[in-house]
Design a protein around this motif. Structure first.
Motif, PDB file in Angstrom:
ATOM      1  N   PHE A 125       0.830  -1.201   0.000  1.00 56.90           N
ATOM      2  CA  PHE A 125       0.000   0.000   0.000  1.00 56.90           C
ATOM      3  C   PHE A 125       0.866   1.252   0.000  1.00 56.90           C
ATOM      4  O   PHE A 125       2.035   1.221   0.346  1.00 56.90           O
ATOM      5  N   SER A 126       0.234   2.335  -0.444  1.00 60.74           N
ATOM      6  CA  SER A 126       0.852   3.662  -0.420  1.00 60.74           C
ATOM      7  C   SER A 126      -0.145   4.605   0.235  1.00 60.74           C
ATOM      8  O   SER A 126      -1.313   4.648  -0.166  1.00 60.74           O
ATOM      9  N   VAL A 127       0.307   5.330   1.238  1.00 62.90           N
ATOM     10  CA  VAL A 127      -0.561   6.279   1.926  1.00 62.90           C
ATOM     11  C   VAL A 127       0.146   7.610   2.110  1.00 62.90           C
ATOM     12  O   VAL A 127       1.378   7.673   2.114  1.00 62.90           O
ATOM     13  N   GLU A 128      -0.674   8.634   2.269  1.00 64.24           N
ATOM     14  CA  GLU A 128      -0.162   9.940   2.638  1.00 64.24           C
ATOM     15  C   GLU A 128      -0.479  10.116   4.112  1.00 64.24           C
ATOM     16  O   GLU A 128      -1.593   9.847   4.549  1.00 64.24           O
ATOM     17  N   GLY A 129       0.498  10.551   4.878  1.00 60.58           N
ATOM     18  CA  GLY A 129       0.284  10.847   6.289  1.00 60.58           C
ATOM     19  C   GLY A 129       0.337  12.338   6.488  1.00 60.58           C
ATOM     20  O   GLY A 129       1.296  13.001   6.077  1.00 60.58           O
ATOM     21  N   ARG A 130      -0.716  12.881   7.093  1.00 63.16           N
ATOM     22  CA  ARG A 130      -0.805  14.325   7.281  1.00 63.16           C
ATOM     23  C   ARG A 130      -1.221  14.626   8.717  1.00 63.16           C
ATOM     24  O   ARG A 130      -2.166  14.043   9.234  1.00 63.16           O
ATOM     25  N   ARG A 131      -0.495  15.546   9.362  1.00 59.38           N
ATOM     26  CA  ARG A 131      -0.860  15.950  10.720  1.00 59.38           C
ATOM     27  C   ARG A 131      -2.149  16.752  10.617  1.00 59.38           C
ATOM     28  O   ARG A 131      -2.252  17.691   9.847  1.00 59.38           O
ATOM     29  N   THR A 132      -3.152  16.332  11.414  1.00 61.24           N
ATOM     30  CA  THR A 132      -4.472  16.960  11.316  1.00 61.24           C
ATOM     31  C   THR A 132      -4.924  17.623  12.612  1.00 61.24           C
ATOM     32  O   THR A 132      -6.020  18.141  12.678  1.00 61.24           O
TER      33      THR A 132
END
Length: 135
Positions: free
Chosen positions: A125-132
């Motif tokens: 898998f490929s994901v984007e991690g973003r501080r929310t």
């Protein structure tokens, strides 16, 4: 007799050198990329997905290295460690394992790609991690 004395001298010297070469217990490697990430709530979303994604509270950023095997104790081997990219191979038990690459775009945004085996089945898998926000 001289041969036995020589062997004892060599053995004693080798033992002395070995004593100095024994290192301290292994510690988690310093990974500057992960240490530079902001703490707090992060959302992990598959690239191109419109869904809400998975929320994680990022206290220890090393959890991003084994998302598929979260909560599992695994041994890790650092393949690559640069200021903007880290690649780690890990093994959990006798059959589960993976390789994860994290690329940092900023202290609040990363791209994660992981693949391996879990429960005798492949994953990738490929994901984007973003501080929310805060946890």
């Amino acid at each position: 007799m001289k041969g036995i004395t020589l062997i004892k001298t060599i053995s004693a010297s080798a033992a002395g050198l070995l004593a100095f070469s024994v290192s301290a217990p292994a510690q988690a490697p310093e990974l500057a990329l992960l240490d530079g990430l902001q703490k707090g709530e992060w959302t992990l979303k598959a690239r191109g997905s419109a869904g809400p994604g998975k929320k994680v509270c990022l206290g220890d950023p090393r959890i991003l290295l084994q998302i598929q095997h979260s909560g599992t104790t695994c041994s890790r081997y650092v393949i690559q460690d640069t200021p903007n990219s880290v690649r780690v191979s890990y093994k959990c038990g006798s059959s589960d394992h993976g390789v994860t690459t994290i690329k940092r775009e900023s202290s609040g945004l990363v791209q994660i790609q992981s693949q391996g085996i879990e429960s005798n089945a492949p994953f990738s898998f490929s994901v984007e991690g973003r501080r929310t926000g805060a946890c």
